[in-house]
Motif scaffolding. Sequence first.
Motif, short mmCIF file in Angstrom:
data_model
loop_
_atom_site.label_atom_id
_atom_site.label_comp_id
_atom_site.label_asym_id
_atom_site.label_seq_id
_atom_site.Cartn_x
_atom_site.Cartn_y
_atom_site.Cartn_z
N TYR A 1 46.03 40.44 34.65
CA TYR A 1 44.82 41.27 34.57
C TYR A 1 44.75 42.20 35.79
N PHE A 2 45.03 41.67 36.95
CA PHE A 2 45.02 42.44 38.19
C PHE A 2 46.00 43.60 38.10
N ASN A 3 47.19 43.34 37.57
CA ASN A 3 48.21 44.37 37.44
C ASN A 3 47.72 45.52 36.58
N GLN A 4 47.05 45.20 35.47
CA GLN A 4 46.53 46.26 34.59
C GLN A 4 45.45 47.08 35.30
N ALA A 5 44.62 46.43 36.08
CA ALA A 5 43.55 47.15 36.78
C ALA A 5 44.12 48.15 37.78
N LEU A 6 45.18 47.77 38.50
CA LEU A 6 45.79 48.68 39.46
C LEU A 6 46.50 49.84 38.76
N LEU B 1 37.89 55.58 35.12
CA LEU B 1 36.71 55.04 35.81
C LEU B 1 35.86 54.19 34.87
N GLU B 2 35.68 54.63 33.64
CA GLU B 2 34.90 53.86 32.68
C GLU B 2 35.56 52.53 32.39
N THR B 3 36.89 52.53 32.28
CA THR B 3 37.62 51.29 32.03
C THR B 3 37.42 50.30 33.18
N LEU B 4 37.50 50.79 34.40
CA LEU B 4 37.32 49.91 35.56
C LEU B 4 35.88 49.40 35.65
N GLN B 5 34.93 50.26 35.32
CA GLN B 5 33.54 49.81 35.32
C GLN B 5 33.34 48.66 34.33
N THR B 6 34.01 48.76 33.17
CA THR B 6 33.83 47.76 32.12
C THR B 6 34.60 46.48 32.40
N TYR B 7 35.86 46.62 32.81
CA TYR B 7 36.74 45.46 32.89
C TYR B 7 36.87 44.87 34.29
N VAL B 8 36.40 45.57 35.33
CA VAL B 8 36.56 45.07 36.70
C VAL B 8 35.21 44.90 37.40
N ILE C 1 38.06 36.73 42.40
CA ILE C 1 37.40 37.86 41.76
C ILE C 1 36.99 38.90 42.79
N SER C 2 36.46 38.46 43.92
CA SER C 2 36.03 39.39 44.96
C SER C 2 37.21 40.20 45.49
N LEU C 3 38.35 39.54 45.66
CA LEU C 3 39.52 40.27 46.15
C LEU C 3 39.99 41.29 45.12
N LEU C 4 40.04 40.89 43.85
CA LEU C 4 40.44 41.83 42.81
C LEU C 4 39.52 43.05 42.80
N GLN C 5 38.22 42.81 42.75
CA GLN C 5 37.27 43.92 42.73
C GLN C 5 37.37 44.74 44.02
N GLY C 6 37.50 44.04 45.15
CA GLY C 6 37.55 44.73 46.43
C GLY C 6 38.77 45.61 46.58
N TYR D 1 47.04 51.29 26.67
CA TYR D 1 47.87 50.08 26.74
C TYR D 1 47.27 49.08 27.73
N ALA D 2 46.85 49.56 28.92
CA ALA D 2 46.27 48.67 29.91
C ALA D 2 44.99 48.01 29.38
N GLN D 3 44.18 48.79 28.66
CA GLN D 3 42.98 48.20 28.05
C GLN D 3 43.36 47.11 27.07
N TRP D 4 44.34 47.37 26.23
CA TRP D 4 44.79 46.36 25.27
C TRP D 4 45.22 45.09 26.00
N GLN D 5 45.96 45.25 27.09
CA GLN D 5 46.47 44.07 27.79
C GLN D 5 45.35 43.30 28.48
N MET D 6 44.33 43.99 28.97
CA MET D 6 43.19 43.28 29.54
C MET D 6 42.44 42.53 28.43
#
Length: 970
Positions: A726-731, A768-775, A816-821, A686-691
């Motif tokens: 987007y940030f919400n889905q990443a967390l 982890l793969e999702t975060l590597q791809t989308y973040v 972007i830096s804050l989101l990734q950080g 679901y989070a992937q879909w929303q991103m």
Amino acid sequence: MIRAAWKSTAWMRLGWNSFRTSVQILLWLTATAVAAETTAIAASTPSLAAVSSGRGGLMLEQSAVAKEADSDSAASNNRPNGLQPFETTVRNLEKIEGLFTLYRNAEKGTLYLALSPQQLNHNYLLVATLDSGIGEAGLFSSWPLNDALIQFRRAPNNKLHLVVPNINFRHPPDQPGGQALLERSYSDSILAALNIISIEPETNVMLVDLGSLLLNNDPANILAALSWGLGGYSLNTSTSYVDQVQNFPSNLEIESVLGFSGGGDSFLFSGFASIPDARGFSLRVRYSWSDLPTNNGYQPRLADERVGYFVTAYQTPLDNRRQDPFVRYIQRWHLEKQDPTAQLSPPREPIVFWIENTVPEDYRAAIREGILMWNAAFEKIGFQNAIEVRQMPVDADWDPADIRYNTIRWSDSFQPWAEALGPVRVNPLTGEILDADIIIDANVIRHLTGSYRTLASNLDASEQFYGQLCGHRYQSYLAQWMLSQANHSLPQLLENPRQLAVVPEALQRQLRQRCVGLATAQQTAFGALALATLQLGSTDRLDLDTYIYQYLRALTAHEVGHTLGLRHNFRGSLMLSPAELHDPSITRSRGLVSSLMDYFPINLAPPGMPQGDYFPMRLGPYDEWAIEYGYKPIEAIHPQLEQQALRAIASRINQPELTYGTDEDAFTLLDPETNAFDLSNDPLQYAQWQMQNAQAVWQRLENGYLLPDESYSVLRDRFETVFNYYFNQALTVSNYVGGQRFNRQYPGDVDGRLPFEPIALEKQQAALETLQTYVFAADAFNFSPQLLNQLAPDRWYHWGSYGLVAPLDYPIYDRISLLQGIVLVDLLSANRLSRIQELELKANSAEVLTVSDLFASLQQGIWRELEADSVEIGLLRRGLQRHYLNILSGMVLRSYSQPTTFLELITVVETMSAPEDARVIARYQLRQLARQIDQVLRKQGRDLDVTTLAHLEDSRERIQQILNAQRVAQ
């Protein structure tokens, strides 16, 4: 639905007014914590001066009689018993009969309460509600303030004490002398000592000054309840008075007007934007006094932690037969069948909700349906039409704040803190719900129809962005960071950074409440924006109307669930598979979610998939099961005798659709599936879909989505709305790493699940793969200069709208830096690393993600450029790689440089206590990274662009310094 929001480097560069507003909010919250944790509001204030009323209300002016009684002067002491003659005292006063007998003089502002001996030592419920507000800082019309069980007790020297009896400890009725022992061991609370003005000689009726009690003694402790929103204001007794008085046989309703003054303009507080003059304002407070029901046939029902009800609890310390000293009753309505023998019967007294006449007619149907949705659950346990809905007439002669009426009220606010709220009043002895009022904020409609504009006009960008930290530890760090910046205490604060994590519980509660409203608004805002940009066509208007209708209906049902006694269930979204979410034949027969008591997000189909229902259209299985536990008629003469039947109901928790996890489960961040705003039995998918949906909306904005007469600030607001979503889905995704499911089960439950279940290895790897791809990926955030150069803020500058001074341009790198950080710190926090380490002992070693696996995966993804034949590292990737080195450096050296940004501060506090294994693995990874960089520099050094070359050389030198420094320290 009720979640808080804040900022970092970008925040530090906001304009003066935005900065000051943010600090104000946090100071109000801190004041609450201080009030709740360390001090109490003074029991009295100086007597009021005589004032006149321009409204025809009762201004509180102490008469000569009252003044003599209050002062205990020598003159009054010379009279028999120091009292005034009763007939003389009440002469020419209006007598008002009801629950109590009152005497008043509207012109002189006199209001007396007459108490008979039979009314002493008797339990009454006192409820205080904010009947008017100012539309910001949590001071909102219709909001609950406080309630208490109170008694009047006779005391020596012609005093009457207002007492809150201590009902937290009770003795078994079969133990003589138990009550006397408890009374010696545990104290009641005396709120006020009132002078008895007069006593009627034949009936012994006592007369006290009720107006003085309400305004000078604060019996409901409302000043403490309001302290977090009052800023620099204090109570002004000269502008406070008692206004309306309504006395009924079972309840007394009094409306007081409290005046406040102060405010002023300073660095931290400049008054409220919604009032015309910052020097003062007034609030109307409704006091409701009511008799508690006795001998009405209500039987308390014992609670079970597997089923989510609010509870009324007390201890029985003298009952040695109990393993647990607590007795816990669920909070529920008194519901009985008219015909106990009938399979389906109407109740003797239904639960009646009135829709207030201020609710706009366009939304009454959705609200009505949301209320009545619960009747389906009651029908399954034999109640027909357990809940009724009635419309309050335009010319009604009763007030919605009257405690005899359960109402759906409509409120408006300048800066909303929640879209809706469902408070109840409960008999604290038994758990019986006596009254409920649901408040819906008008801003919910604005959010649903275009909140990306509304949010920006009422909240600064930092609040919007930091709303995505809701539910995470970082929100409390930000509060203290901002306060330390404001009072220049940062150096002292950083001497012991761990103290940043210590935040009073009262402050945490206020942050979470603020957080919920903001996060919910952001969710619905993104939904409205997505509908407007992704689903263009002839059905646009129909889709938006359906979106509003479905949300308002489900929101109302959620709040009604609270008023029925139900707590949040943040595992309520896990019922359907992702493929089933958009099949109306499934969502309307089984439900979209297993429980409406979750915080459900918009069910937005990913690009290319047909859209189903946006929000739940019916109750879920958990809701029906919870109502069965709380309200199913069980023939038993004592709560303990219901236990066998209740345990049989609760033991069905092993069924997947009945899983339950509530607020305290979600706030631990242990279980990634006990979470708000996720959906389906695969929240990762679901989070992937929303991103993907967020990326699709960004692409539409890239292609131009502004009308000719729209400001570029609208585009900026829309862009920010998508970023927050987007940030919400990443967390949501990051919490799967090292996560564990927590099951509220007992050993006797059928399926044999254990309370804790480590998240499957493949799920953690997928996260982890999702975060590597989308973040973290180099192409995760590709925005054209054409789009970024259109993101201009509005330039209005007036009350309630202060244009940004800096940064005037959109700080895309900071965002972007804050989101990734934040995501990277979240993955490498000491708490998560410790959990991952412990999973090696709690799971099969072949099926667990280890600390070394996590470091290796992150390092490979974040430094992927080193594997290319031709290395080129862009701006965002260089920032991410430096942040990675900062984290590992702190772990290896166990020392940190003084942070200068919010992200650096979080990095220090969250990683400084990492386990020793993490330090060792971090050192190993740095050595491996140094070798890789060295190989690239030897092979490609002459071919690298200058920036990449400088970055790699600097990174290699930093790593060497870290390793050498550690070797020297050892």
